[in-house]
Write a protein that holds these residues in place. Sequence first.
Motif: not given
Length: 387
Positions: A49-50, A72-73, A81-84
Amino acid sequence: MSNKIQIFDTTLRDGEQVPGCQLSTDEKIVVARKLEELGVDVIEAGFPISSPGDFLSVVEISKAVKHVGVCALTRARKEDIDVAAEALHHAKRGRIHTGIGSSDIHIKHKFNSTREKVMEQGAWAVQYAKAKGYEVEFFAEDAGRADLAFLAQLVEAVIAAGADVVNIPDTTGYCLPHLYGKRIKYLFDNVKNIDKAIISVHCHNDLGLATANTIAGLMNGARQAEVTINGIGERAGNTSLEEVAMILQTHKDLDLTTGIKSTMLYEMSTLVSDMMRMPVQPNKAIVGANAFAHSSGIHQDGFLKNSENYEIINPSDVGVPSSSIILTARSGRAALKHRLELLGYQPNKSELDQLYDNFLVVADEKKNVVDEDLITLVANTPILVQK
Ligand code: KIV
Ligand code: ZN
């Protein structure tokens, strides 16, 4: 309990956070493939997400590697969490690494929250991530300074929520090895479901203790070590992969093993250093330019009699082609004779004495006497040495 230590490499996440060390996605793929070949168990590929770049790197690394876990962090937030989860779509073995601060300092000054709320949010994040179908690792940020009884409750709650791995980071590099080891032992003694998860150690090097703390954690039951190549990472860095691997390989008495192919360590270190344009300090353990270089007369003499006098690791075990004898004004006759012999000269005792006197004059002028200097020295010394 198994004696196999999982190596979780975070060079491409914690390591890549170092200012100036950013890599392109293509460069990250090269590093990730090499890490897989080296034998790491999990690669932390980024914090999706970063930035779009980090998202893409997690996607592409997931596609590029064959069997290693890709992690993935995230923060303990739904959107992270959705993006990871989306970024890990192609991973053969994906892992979401989610977590939240666990020390009162973080709870109060970072989150303006309470222990109860943090515990609830941590457990919720694990459950939510778990529902995505990946392995889930929970990090209790700043665990090195957290209240131990609270840390134990938090660990128990996230394991109950489904965490496969629980990371106990010494985020600020604050702990002393025996106390960090005691923290890990306390968790094993006080968390009733601890056998349902792997405990992981993630140490920073602010006091130069990252590797020592990691080993203390492993000796007290942790079975995953979070490391980076060359120890790069936030501030003073993270625990160095090559140090942990070689400590375990050297101290067989610890009875702990890794899947690392140690003969690739030097090559791996050089690749990361070159790509990140981050030189390795010469005295860095295992992979520094001086790690197998002998320069004082006493050491050189002992080393030439038997390398075990001054080397606990064979350089070829870490992929360094050979040890080296550096000629300086501190060197003695044994080292000079050795280097002359490598050049094809065979001075007798009085010839060597004469050459040595002349050598010292040159060595006092130069920091490091190289082969060309020796050839000139021989040419300028009226003795009977044969080439
Ligand atoms: O040092 C730390 O606490 C971290 C976490 C994000 C795992 O890097
Ligand atoms: Zn970290």
